[in-house]
Design a protein around this motif. Structure first.
Motif, PDB file in Angstrom:
ATOM      1  N   ARG A 104      -3.612  19.467  73.686  1.00 58.03           N
ATOM      2  CA  ARG A 104      -2.179  19.129  73.674  1.00 58.03           C
ATOM      3  C   ARG A 104      -2.003  17.878  74.528  1.00 58.03           C
ATOM      4  N   ASN A 105      -1.415  16.848  73.957  1.00 57.07           N
ATOM      5  CA  ASN A 105      -1.192  15.569  74.657  1.00 57.07           C
ATOM      6  C   ASN A 105      -2.498  15.015  75.237  1.00 57.07           C
ATOM      7  N   ASN A 106      -3.555  15.067  74.442  1.00 56.73           N
ATOM      8  CA  ASN A 106      -4.884  14.562  74.805  1.00 56.73           C
ATOM      9  C   ASN A 106      -5.495  15.267  76.014  1.00 56.73           C
ATOM     10  N   LYS A 107      -5.041  16.493  76.301  1.00 56.73           N
ATOM     11  CA  LYS A 107      -5.625  17.293  77.380  1.00 56.73           C
ATOM     12  C   LYS A 107      -6.075  18.625  76.806  1.00 56.73           C
ATOM     13  N   ASP A 144       2.202  21.045  66.742  1.00 54.37           N
ATOM     14  CA  ASP A 144       1.648  19.697  66.829  1.00 54.37           C
ATOM     15  C   ASP A 144       0.392  19.618  67.702  1.00 54.37           C
ATOM     16  N   ASP A 145      -0.126  20.759  68.140  1.00 53.79           N
ATOM     17  CA  ASP A 145      -1.388  20.777  68.880  1.00 53.79           C
ATOM     18  C   ASP A 145      -2.547  20.469  67.940  1.00 53.79           C
TER      19      ASP A 145
END
Length: 172
Positions: free
Chosen positions: A75-78, A107-108
Motif C-alpha cells: 500500500r503506497n509503495n510500502k 487499490d492495494d
C-alpha cells in the motif's frame, strides 16, 4: 331509481380510483427502477475494503511444482503484510490459491512471489449483480469482479478461473 344510479356511480368511482392507484404505482415503479439500480451500483462500487479471500489461478511458465508462495500486501509503495502459503493446488499448467489476507483495500497491490516467478496483482473491483423479476428491479448482490483484475499490468485470464471452478465441481 335515483338510489341505484347513485350507488352505481359510487361503485364506478371506487373502481376507477383503484385502477388509477394501481396504474400510478406501476408507473412510479417503472420510472424509478433504473435510478434505484444506479444507486445500488454506486454504493457497491464505493466498497473500499475487500474482506473475502479472492481465488487466484496463475498459469505456470514451466511444468514445475510450486510448493510455496510468498504474498506481499503493498500500500503506497510500502509492504503492509507478508504471508507464506504452503498448501497450493498444482495442475500441469496452473496453480491456485486464495489470498489469505483478512482485509485489504481495493487499490492495494498484492505481490505473489514463487521460487522462479513474481506476479503483481491489482485492479480489484466490486460490481453489482442485479436481480430483475417480473415487476422490475429487485435489489442485487455486490460481488468481487475478476474481469477488472490485472496481473503484471495485463488483464487477468478470467477464462482460466472459470475452467478451474468448473473442474473443481466435477464429481468422479
Amino acid at each position: 331509481m335515483k338510489k341505484k344510479t347513485k350507488g352505481c356511480l359510487i361503485f364506478l368511482v371506487i373502481i376507477f380510483l383503484i385502477i388509477a392507484t394501481i396504474i400510478s404505482w406501476i408507473y412510479y415503479s417503472i420510472a424509478t427502477i433504473h435510478e434505484r439500480e444506479n444507486i445500488d451500483r454506486t454504493q457497491c462500487e464505493k466498497t473500499e475494503y475487500i474482506t473475502e479471500k479472492p481465488l487466484i489461478v496463475l498459469e505456470k511458465e514451466k511444468n514445475n511444482i510450486v510448493n510455496e508462495i510468498n504474498i506481499l500486501l503493498i500500500r503506497n509503495n510500502k509492504i503492509i503484510d507478508d504471508t507464506l502459503i504452503k498448501n497450493i493446488y498444482n495442475s500441469e499448467t496452473y496453480y491456485s490459491f486464495h489470498i489469505p489476507l483478512k482485509e485489504f483495500k481495493k487499490d492495494d497491490i498484492i505481490e505473489v512471489i514463487t521460487k522462479n516467478e513474481k506476479y503483481k496483482i491489482s485492479g480489484f473491483f466490486y460490481n453489482l449483480k442485479s436481480r430483475w423479476l417480473m415487476f422490475g428491479y429487485n435489489g442485487g448482490e455486490c460481488f468481487l469482479d475478476y474481469s477488472q483484475l490485472k496481473i503484471n499490468d495485463e488483464l487477468y485470464n478470467f477464462n482460466l478461473l472459470k475452467e478451474y471452478k468448473n473442474e473443481k465441481n466435477i464429481k468422479y
